[in-house]
Design a protein around this motif. Structure first.
Motif, PDB file in Angstrom:
ATOM      1  N   GLU A 152       0.949  -0.985   0.013  1.00 33.78           N
ATOM      2  CA  GLU A 152      -0.118   0.009  -0.028  1.00 33.78           C
ATOM      3  C   GLU A 152       0.819   1.389  -0.126  1.00 33.78           C
ATOM      4  OE1 GLU A 152      -3.646  -0.119   2.368  1.00 33.78           O
ATOM      5  OE2 GLU A 152      -3.087  -2.161   2.941  1.00 33.78           O
ATOM      6  N   SER A 153       1.957   1.105  -0.423  1.00 37.27           N
ATOM      7  CA  SER A 153       2.657   2.486  -0.654  1.00 37.27           C
ATOM      8  C   SER A 153       2.697   2.893  -1.792  1.00 37.27           C
ATOM      9  CB  SER A 153       4.318   1.998  -0.421  1.00 37.27           C
ATOM     10  OG  SER A 153       4.589   1.707   0.901  1.00 37.27           O
ATOM     11  N   GLN A 154       3.052   4.541  -2.044  1.00 33.13           N
ATOM     12  CA  GLN A 154       2.852   4.842  -3.192  1.00 33.13           C
ATOM     13  C   GLN A 154       4.347   5.188  -4.047  1.00 33.13           C
ATOM     14  OE1 GLN A 154       0.184   6.013  -4.587  1.00 33.13           O
ATOM     15  NE2 GLN A 154      -0.965   5.307  -2.887  1.00 33.13           N
ATOM     16  N   MET A 155       4.256   4.511  -5.204  1.00 35.21           N
ATOM     17  CA  MET A 155       5.581   4.529  -5.890  1.00 35.21           C
ATOM     18  C   MET A 155       5.536   5.146  -7.253  1.00 35.21           C
ATOM     19  SD  MET A 155       7.149   0.960  -4.914  1.00 35.21           S
ATOM     20  CE  MET A 155       7.468   0.423  -3.096  1.00 35.21           C
ATOM     21  N   SER A 156       4.545   5.989  -7.588  1.00 34.63           N
ATOM     22  CA  SER A 156       4.432   6.467  -9.114  1.00 34.63           C
ATOM     23  C   SER A 156       5.681   7.393  -9.256  1.00 34.63           C
ATOM     24  CB  SER A 156       3.033   7.145  -9.121  1.00 34.63           C
ATOM     25  OG  SER A 156       2.967   8.261  -8.029  1.00 34.63           O
ATOM     26  N   GLY A 157       6.257   7.396 -10.372  1.00 31.97           N
ATOM     27  CA  GLY A 157       7.211   8.370 -10.559  1.00 31.97           C
ATOM     28  C   GLY A 157       8.660   7.746 -10.016  1.00 31.97           C
ATOM     29  N   ALA A 158       8.751   6.823  -9.364  1.00 26.29           N
ATOM     30  CA  ALA A 158       9.919   6.448  -8.847  1.00 26.29           C
ATOM     31  C   ALA A 158      10.636   5.466 -10.159  1.00 26.29           C
ATOM     32  CB  ALA A 158       9.768   5.312  -7.867  1.00 26.29           C
ATOM     33  N   THR A 159      12.207   5.613 -10.107  1.00 27.60           N
ATOM     34  CA  THR A 159      12.927   5.045 -11.191  1.00 27.60           C
ATOM     35  C   THR A 159      13.080   3.503 -10.554  1.00 27.60           C
ATOM     36  OG1 THR A 159      14.997   5.860  -9.987  1.00 27.60           O
ATOM     37  CG2 THR A 159      13.948   7.155 -11.810  1.00 27.60           C
ATOM     38  N   LEU A 160      12.226   2.715 -11.078  1.00 23.58           N
ATOM     39  CA  LEU A 160      12.118   1.363 -10.651  1.00 23.58           C
ATOM     40  C   LEU A 160      12.807   0.322 -11.442  1.00 23.58           C
ATOM     41  CD1 LEU A 160       8.773   1.067  -9.195  1.00 23.58           C
ATOM     42  CD2 LEU A 160      10.902   1.492  -7.908  1.00 23.58           C
ATOM     43  N   LYS A 161      13.577   0.624 -12.694  1.00 24.27           N
ATOM     44  CA  LYS A 161      14.358  -0.095 -13.720  1.00 24.27           C
ATOM     45  C   LYS A 161      15.307  -0.746 -13.108  1.00 24.27           C
ATOM     46  CE  LYS A 161      15.675  -0.145 -18.552  1.00 24.27           C
ATOM     47  NZ  LYS A 161      16.041   0.499 -19.796  1.00 24.27           N
ATOM     48  N   GLY A 162      15.295  -2.133 -13.211  1.00 27.95           N
ATOM     49  CA  GLY A 162      16.397  -2.620 -12.815  1.00 27.95           C
ATOM     50  C   GLY A 162      16.336  -3.355 -11.338  1.00 27.95           C
ATOM     51  N   ILE A 163      15.541  -2.661 -10.472  1.00 25.59           N
ATOM     52  CA  ILE A 163      15.248  -3.016  -9.061  1.00 25.59           C
ATOM     53  C   ILE A 163      14.528  -4.484  -8.876  1.00 25.59           C
ATOM     54  CG2 ILE A 163      14.334  -2.189  -6.888  1.00 25.59           C
ATOM     55  CD1 ILE A 163      16.321  -0.517  -7.928  1.00 25.59           C
ATOM     56  N   ASP A 164      15.068  -5.229  -8.140  1.00 24.78           N
ATOM     57  CA  ASP A 164      14.473  -6.547  -7.826  1.00 24.78           C
ATOM     58  C   ASP A 164      13.562  -6.513  -6.597  1.00 24.78           C
ATOM     59  OD1 ASP A 164      13.921  -9.381  -7.541  1.00 24.78           O
ATOM     60  OD2 ASP A 164      15.861  -9.789  -7.677  1.00 24.78           O
ATOM     61  N   MET A 165      12.164  -6.528  -6.926  1.00 24.56           N
ATOM     62  CA  MET A 165      11.272  -6.859  -5.672  1.00 24.56           C
ATOM     63  C   MET A 165      10.463  -8.144  -5.545  1.00 24.56           C
ATOM     64  SD  MET A 165       9.153  -2.953  -5.699  1.00 24.56           S
ATOM     65  CE  MET A 165      10.191  -1.447  -5.094  1.00 24.56           C
ATOM     66  N   SER A 166      11.341  -8.848  -6.252  1.00 22.06           N
ATOM     67  CA  SER A 166      10.657 -10.226  -6.403  1.00 22.06           C
ATOM     68  C   SER A 166      10.593 -11.044  -5.096  1.00 22.06           C
ATOM     69  CB  SER A 166      11.356 -11.178  -7.229  1.00 22.06           C
ATOM     70  OG  SER A 166      12.644 -11.572  -6.689  1.00 22.06           O
ATOM     71  N   ASP A 167      11.294 -10.649  -3.928  1.00 25.66           N
ATOM     72  CA  ASP A 167      11.435 -11.045  -2.573  1.00 25.66           C
ATOM     73  C   ASP A 167      10.595 -10.206  -1.639  1.00 25.66           C
ATOM     74  OD1 ASP A 167      12.212 -12.965  -0.985  1.00 25.66           O
ATOM     75  OD2 ASP A 167      13.876 -11.848  -0.251  1.00 25.66           O
ATOM     76  N   CYS A 168       9.923  -9.111  -2.238  1.00 25.88           N
ATOM     77  CA  CYS A 168       9.271  -8.132  -1.278  1.00 25.88           C
ATOM     78  C   CYS A 168       7.714  -8.423  -1.309  1.00 25.88           C
ATOM     79  CB  CYS A 168       9.717  -6.907  -1.769  1.00 25.88           C
ATOM     80  SG  CYS A 168      11.491  -6.552  -1.458  1.00 25.88           S
ATOM     81  N   GLN A 169       7.073  -7.792  -0.288  1.00 23.70           N
ATOM     82  CA  GLN A 169       5.641  -7.576  -0.622  1.00 23.70           C
ATOM     83  C   GLN A 169       5.205  -6.186  -1.046  1.00 23.70           C
ATOM     84  OE1 GLN A 169       5.337  -9.404   3.965  1.00 23.70           O
ATOM     85  NE2 GLN A 169       3.338  -8.927   3.047  1.00 23.70           N
ATOM     86  N   ILE A 170       4.477  -6.062  -2.006  1.00 25.66           N
ATOM     87  CA  ILE A 170       4.001  -5.059  -2.669  1.00 25.66           C
ATOM     88  C   ILE A 170       2.495  -4.985  -3.013  1.00 25.66           C
ATOM     89  CG2 ILE A 170       6.192  -4.654  -3.998  1.00 25.66           C
ATOM     90  CD1 ILE A 170       5.279  -5.930  -6.392  1.00 25.66           C
ATOM     91  N   HIS A 171       1.675  -5.753  -2.160  1.00 26.04           N
ATOM     92  CA  HIS A 171       0.412  -5.699  -2.701  1.00 26.04           C
ATOM     93  C   HIS A 171      -0.329  -4.175  -2.215  1.00 26.04           C
ATOM     94  CE1 HIS A 171      -3.890  -7.180  -2.803  1.00 26.04           C
ATOM     95  NE2 HIS A 171      -3.970  -6.733  -1.511  1.00 26.04           N
ATOM     96  N   GLY A 172      -0.949  -3.816  -3.373  1.00 27.32           N
ATOM     97  CA  GLY A 172      -1.776  -2.815  -3.191  1.00 27.32           C
ATOM     98  C   GLY A 172      -1.047  -1.288  -3.286  1.00 27.32           C
ATOM     99  N   ILE A 173       0.223  -1.522  -3.952  1.00 27.49           N
ATOM    100  CA  ILE A 173       1.192  -0.145  -4.141  1.00 27.49           C
ATOM    101  C   ILE A 173       0.315   0.572  -5.080  1.00 27.49           C
ATOM    102  CG2 ILE A 173       3.214  -1.204  -3.705  1.00 27.49           C
ATOM    103  CD1 ILE A 173       3.836  -1.580  -6.673  1.00 27.49           C
ATOM    104  N   GLY A 174       0.668   1.906  -5.024  1.00 30.56           N
ATOM    105  CA  GLY A 174       0.272   2.723  -5.903  1.00 30.56           C
ATOM    106  C   GLY A 174       1.206   3.115  -7.000  1.00 30.56           C
TER     107      GLY A 174
END
Length: 217
Positions: free
Chosen positions: A167-189
């Protein structure tokens, strides 16, 4: 030689072997004051409002920060261990070779700050404000950042291990190449254009498909 975290080459803080220890550091901290080479432990720092404070080679252990503002300050070779930094305002600051260990960081304000060589382990940072911050070489592990604001963050060389971003807001963040496969990202904006190059697990991909307008049967 500085210790490093191999996955993203994070340089860890370098502290002197013999540090001056203090258990009472609640004197007024002035603007542009320099605090160097000390161990601050088992105390409360409260009702402080200062700018451009320089903390260098400082270890905070079991310290509670209450009603504290250190905007536009510099933290270099600093360790926070078992500290309560809830709602502290460190916005527009520079943090270089800083380690957070088992800290409470709920509601911390780090907006528009710059981070270089950062390690965060076992921390709770829900409802944090990191909007417009810049991160270069960071390792985050087994920490909570639910319902936080990461909008328009710039990220480079970030290693994430079991971090909760639900449920965190991540719009506009530079996420290219970031590995979030081991994280919880349910409901992110997030926006569809922000997903390009983001590394996720198959289950996460299904959850994120709604941002691409896909209908999965």
């Amino acid at each position: 030689m500085n210790k490093t975290i191999a996955n993203c080459k994070v340089q860890m803080p370098t502290l002197p072997k013999d540090m001056v220890m203090t258990k009472n550091h609640n004197n007024d901290i002035e603007d542009e004051e320099q605090i160097c080479g000390v161990l601050i432990t088992d105390c409360i720092i409260e009702n402080q409002c200062s700018e451009k404070v320089e903390f260098k080679q400082v270890r905070f252990r079991n310290v509670i920060f209450r009603d504290v503002i250190f905007q536009r300050s510099d933290f270099e070779d600093v360790i926070f261990e078992n500290c309560d930094l809830s709602n502290i305002d460190l916005s527009d600051s520079i943090l270089s070779k800083v380690e957070f260990i088992n800290c409470k960081m709920v509601g911390i304000n780090l907006a528009e700050s710059s981070f270089i060589d950062i390690s965060i382990k076992g921390c709770t940072g829900n409802y944090s404000n990191l909007r417009y911050s810049q991160w270069k070489r960071a390792h985050l592990e087994e920490s909570q950042f639910r319902c936080s604001d990461f909008q328009n963050m710039k990220l480079k060389d970030i290693n994430l291990v079991e971090v909760n971003f639900d449920e965190s807001q991540m719009s506009g963040a530079t996420l290219k190449g970031i590995d979030m496969s081991d994280c919880q990202i349910h409901g992110i904006g997030i926006r569809a254009e922000d997903l390009e190059g983001l590394i996720v697990s198959p289950l996460q991909a299904v959850d994120l498909s709604k941002f691409l307008g896909l209908v999965i049967k």
